[in-house]
Write a protein that holds these residues in place. Structure first.
Motif, mmCIF file in Angstrom:
data_model
loop_
_atom_site.group_PDB
_atom_site.id
_atom_site.type_symbol
_atom_site.label_atom_id
_atom_site.label_comp_id
_atom_site.label_asym_id
_atom_site.label_seq_id
_atom_site.Cartn_x
_atom_site.Cartn_y
_atom_site.Cartn_z
ATOM 1 N N GLY A 248 0.901 -1.250 -0.016
ATOM 2 C CA GLY A 248 -0.066 0.003 0.124
ATOM 3 C C GLY A 248 0.901 1.301 -0.244
ATOM 4 N N MET A 249 0.429 2.213 0.813
ATOM 5 C CA MET A 249 1.149 3.526 0.949
ATOM 6 C C MET A 249 2.664 3.277 1.537
ATOM 7 S SD MET A 249 -0.757 5.823 0.071
ATOM 8 C CE MET A 249 -0.168 7.267 0.542
ATOM 9 N N ASN A 250 3.055 2.350 1.774
ATOM 10 C CA ASN A 250 4.602 2.170 2.038
ATOM 11 C C ASN A 250 5.585 1.800 1.101
ATOM 12 O OD1 ASN A 250 4.235 2.691 4.987
ATOM 13 N ND2 ASN A 250 3.412 0.736 5.373
ATOM 14 N N ILE A 251 4.761 1.598 -0.225
ATOM 15 C CA ILE A 251 5.560 1.224 -1.365
ATOM 16 C C ILE A 251 6.453 2.280 -1.775
ATOM 17 C CG2 ILE A 251 5.404 0.885 -3.942
ATOM 18 C CD1 ILE A 251 2.689 -0.779 -3.444
ATOM 19 N N CYS A 252 6.022 3.590 -1.655
ATOM 20 C CA CYS A 252 6.847 4.593 -2.177
ATOM 21 C C CYS A 252 8.121 4.696 -1.240
ATOM 22 C CB CYS A 252 6.381 6.158 -1.813
ATOM 23 S SG CYS A 252 4.500 5.962 -1.773
ATOM 24 N N GLY B 252 8.255 9.971 -6.219
ATOM 25 C CA GLY B 252 7.971 10.146 -5.057
ATOM 26 C C GLY B 252 6.684 9.504 -4.500
ATOM 27 N N MET B 253 5.701 10.184 -3.846
ATOM 28 C CA MET B 253 4.437 9.787 -3.351
ATOM 29 C C MET B 253 3.510 9.080 -4.237
ATOM 30 S SD MET B 253 4.765 10.048 0.074
ATOM 31 C CE MET B 253 3.218 9.704 0.602
ATOM 32 N N ILE C 261 4.447 6.785 -6.492
ATOM 33 C CA ILE C 261 5.044 5.801 -6.830
ATOM 34 C C ILE C 261 3.829 4.547 -6.349
ATOM 35 C CG2 ILE C 261 6.523 3.753 -5.964
ATOM 36 C CD1 ILE C 261 8.851 5.960 -6.201
ATOM 37 N N CYS C 262 3.358 4.870 -5.211
ATOM 38 C CA CYS C 262 2.390 3.712 -4.786
ATOM 39 C C CYS C 262 1.167 3.616 -5.572
ATOM 40 C CB CYS C 262 1.742 4.006 -3.455
ATOM 41 S SG CYS C 262 2.869 5.086 -2.384
#
Lengths: 95, 95
Positions: A41-45, B41-42, B44-45
């Motif tokens: 999820g959001m931690n991929i970046c 950056g952000m 990517i997810c």
């Protein structure tokens, strides 16, 4: 995908990015030839930042050997199923 | 990395994920054999979500042919340089 309890996996979560960078560096210093950076999820970046930081700044003798994306089906506390994207980045020591 | 102005690139930004899913589907329907999903950056997810949505839900005849991560150096409005992580996901039609 690697086995869930393999010891050379860094699972990226809510903590600051440097926690995961240090965890991976420690695994390499303990003799690992490859380290998997994994996130959902959001931690991929954040996982991508971790890998880029390690190979560009902290351990220039490492490189990305492969990146895989996939989906996982998770169950929320109410029992409802939800698909979540995930990433695995394989870092290896350069030969 | 592909050329910056290649026409089969979907650059994932601030909009809702479905905008980028639809943009990629349109490129495939216009005859593209491969489509690159790119983000920094952000975002990517979101790019990973876009790719997973396309191949698992909307165009099951596509698959991920490769994922690349890298860093870009950007200049902020004050002229200060900053490194930003980025991702490129290559989706192709299954043979």
């Amino acid at each position: 995908m690697v086995e869930p309890h393999q010891t050379n996996v860094v699972l990226v979560g809510k903590k600051d990015i440097m926690n995961y960078v240090l965890a991976a560096i420690r695994l390499f210093n303990d003799g690992a030839e490859e380290v998997i950076i994994r996130a959902r999820g959001m931690n991929i970046c954040k996982a991508v930042d971790v890998a880029e930081n390690i190979k560009n700044l902290f351990m220039k003798n490492t490189e990305v050997a492969g990146v895989e994306i996939y989906s996982e089906e998770l169950e929320d506390p109410k029992g409802k199923k939800k698909r979540v994207s995930a990433i695995e980045i394989k870092l290896v020591k350069k030969q």
